[in-house]
Scaffold this active site. Structure first.
Site, mmCIF file in Angstrom:
data_model
loop_
_atom_site.group_PDB
_atom_site.id
_atom_site.type_symbol
_atom_site.label_atom_id
_atom_site.label_comp_id
_atom_site.label_asym_id
_atom_site.label_seq_id
_atom_site.Cartn_x
_atom_site.Cartn_y
_atom_site.Cartn_z
ATOM 1 N N GLU A 1 -14.400 -17.170 -9.836
ATOM 2 C CA GLU A 1 -13.555 -16.882 -8.683
ATOM 3 C C GLU A 1 -13.140 -15.410 -8.718
ATOM 4 O OE1 GLU A 1 -9.573 -18.875 -6.660
ATOM 5 O OE2 GLU A 1 -9.786 -18.864 -8.836
ATOM 6 N N CYS B 1 -10.802 -23.435 -9.365
ATOM 7 C CA CYS B 1 -9.578 -23.067 -10.090
ATOM 8 C C CYS B 1 -8.466 -24.116 -9.963
ATOM 9 C CB CYS B 1 -9.105 -21.691 -9.622
ATOM 10 S SG CYS B 1 -8.022 -20.845 -10.820
ATOM 11 N N LYS C 1 -11.631 -23.488 -0.814
ATOM 12 C CA LYS C 1 -10.594 -23.906 -1.753
ATOM 13 C C LYS C 1 -9.424 -24.539 -1.006
ATOM 14 C CE LYS C 1 -7.751 -22.010 -5.547
ATOM 15 N NZ LYS C 1 -7.406 -20.748 -6.258
#
Length: 554
Positions: free
Chosen positions: A77, A203, A170
């Site tokens: 990321e 993440c 995300k």
């Protein structure tokens, strides 16, 4: 401009040599992840200049992976733009259903960086996973954005021909207020020519049920790609520790690629084989670019009933907003990694003393009771020159904790390390450069507890010296649903003697409590609450994690 002295290391860890690119009939495939220290640019560089410099580093990494007969490579990321760059660089991304190949289709409306990476995947015949900011027209500009566009923190996947075969936006943002999220979490998957279906998340997503757990439990995904700019938190959520724990608990092959800037808290990558444990990991204390490669055994597909309503959902978007925070401490450990510490003060704990060679204890917090059996002895040679070594507490927690920008239900039974007899010392590493910090030898640990069954997840959680984790043959972890009860009996026990142990725990998430209020701090904890209150407005201005803004204020 921040100056970063980067040690460039290409470390190749291959379990067995690969004779050819994997096929659907191959029992294994070859994967690579990149622990990546980005080029943050020189004075006067634009964001576009920084992106170009990082693309120029990605391409030889792709080539090196292809030389090792790698089938798929994952980048971290924020690696192209570096975190903190907001949306100064953003590109449209083709919908996977359109089967666009940016390398050969010059009419596609993408940034040149995307075209270059598509060509690299095509030229080297390898699947490539990259994270970057995406710009997309608003569904309704009046309601969504005065500029007429929305921005996503997105992953894009190119196949061996350079075609875009997957895209994921995300869903669980960590204070990235310039990004939007889709109305529902995308369950994004892609099939490969070597017979493996991968799921994708990014993440902070790993903490939550959607999309991460849903990919495994609803779609039956057995392989995951995971770009991350993780910030480690002791004693339960350091980067490799969290990746290994999730991979084992869901029994999925897991390809985690980490952004490497340890001085600001970010480091940690690995390839994990579910219940077979880690294959290769790294958690460097200096900025490092490192290529990790491993041969991965394919897993048998799960028997599930797929629910596909949210796959490739490119519809409405909503903006993320931060939730209240109870802030925990930060410190730089001896490895050079800037570390967070969990807010442990609400835990019910019990100090293990040196005289307890074998002991049994039951600790309860709210509705969770945990049974502990511990056999240990002291090795005085493990003490450093000051006569100090880690001591340990049993710990139990059943409640709601803050993840800075969201809250979540947590159930934990743990043995955790401390530097002295006080609870406030737990989760901190000793301030000494000497390696002799472990005088306690654990001959045996057994933890058991009845955890909530529905809307929950229980994971084995281990941490050793140098941020390694226990190998799969060093412990046993079992779950057994209790008939007629909405509970599951979880047992975790060691199978080998351990000297360099930091954490040994059952870490549970209770998703039904997500979004609820955290426990109010006691009078003794007012410093934590005050820090949180003062920093909360600033938190919305900075990228990725609270380490970033605390570092410049304390």
């Amino acid at each position: 401009m921040r100056s970063v002295i980067c040690r460039l290391v290409f470390s190749i860890a291959i379990l067995q040599p690969s004779a050819q690119v994997s096929t659907p009939d191959s029992p294994t495939y070859v994967a690579a992840v990149v622990e990546y220290s980005p080029d943050t640019g020189s004075p006067g560089d634009s964001v576009a200049d920084i992106v170009s410099k990082n693309v120029a580093q990605y391409v030889p990494l792709i080539r090196r992976a292809a030389e090792q007969e790698v089938d798929i490579i994952v980048f971290p990321e924020c690696g192209l733009v570096t975190y903190g760059s907001s949306t100064k660089f953003a590109t449209p991304l083709p919908h996977p259903d359109d089967r666009v190949n940016p390398c050969t289709d010059t009419s596609s409306n993408v940034a040149e960086a995307i075209r270059t990476l598509s060509c690299a995947a095509r030229n080297h015949s390898i699947y490539v996973v990259v994270n970057l900011p995406e710009v997309h027209p608003c569904p309704d500009a009046t309601n969504w954005s005065s500029s007429g566009v929305v921005y996503y923190n997105s992953n894009v996947v190119f196949d061996r021909n350079g075609t875009v075969v997957a895209r994921y936006r995300k869903f669980n943002l960590f204070g990235e207020v310039w990004f939007n999220i889709t109305s529902e979490a995308e369950l994004s998957v892609f099939d490969t020519d070597f017979g493996v279906t991968f799921g994708i998340f990014t993440c902070f997503d790993i903490i939550f049920e959607k999309p991460a757990v849903s990919l495994a439990k609803v779609l039956g995904v057995r392989d995951v790609v995971f770009p991350t700019a993780w910030y480690s938190e002791l004693p339960f959520l350091t980067a490799v520790q969290a990746q290994a724990s999730w991979s084992y608990g869901l029994d999925v092959n897991f390809l985690g690629a980490g952004y490497s800037l340890p001085g600001e808290g970010s480091a940690g990558s690995g390839i994990y084989a579910g219940k077979e444990g880690p294959l290769v990991t790294t958690m460097p204390g200096v900025p490092t670019t490192q290529l990790l490669v491993a041969k991965v055994l394919k897993k048998t597909p799960r028997n599930t009933t797929p629910v596909l309503e949210n796959v490739w959902n490119a519809g409405d978007s909503i903006e993320a907003t931060p939730s209240p925070n109870i802030f925990s401490d930060v410190h730089r450990d001896n490895s050079g990694i800037w570390m967070m510490r969990d807010y442990l003060e609400p835990y019910e704990t019990l100090l293990l003393t040196e005289t307890e060679f074998f002991s049994t204890h039951t600790l309860c917090h709210n509705e969770l009771c945990c049974d502990f059996e511990v056999a240990m002895h002291t090795d005085n040679q493990g003490q450093n020159s000051l006569g100090k070594s880690y001591i340990y507490r049993l710990a139990v927690f059943d409640g709601i904790r803050s993840y800075t920008f969201k809250t979540g239900g947590v159930q934990v039974c743990a043995v955790m390390f401390c530097t002295n007899n006080s609870l406030s010392s737990c989760g901190y590493e000793m301030e000494t450069d000497e390696q002799e910090r472990f005088a306690t030898v654990f001959d045996y640990i057994h933890i058991s507890g009845n955890f909530r069954l529905n809307n929950s997840l229980q994971l084995p959680n281990t941490l050793l010296e140098d941020y390694k984790v226990l190998s799969a043959d060093a412990f046993e972890f079992t779950r057994e649903e209790i008939p007629g009860e909405s509970e599951v009996k979880v047992n975790m026990r060691t199978k080998k003697q351990n000297l360099n142990l930091l954490t040994f725990a059952i870490f549970g998430r209770d998703f039904s409590k997500d979004g609820g209020p955290v426990s109010q701090p006691s009078v003794d904890d007012t410093n934590h609450a005050t820090v949180a209150h003062l920093l909360s407005p600033i938190a919305t201005l900075l990228c990725m994690n609270s380490y970033f803004y605390v570092k410049f204020l304390v």
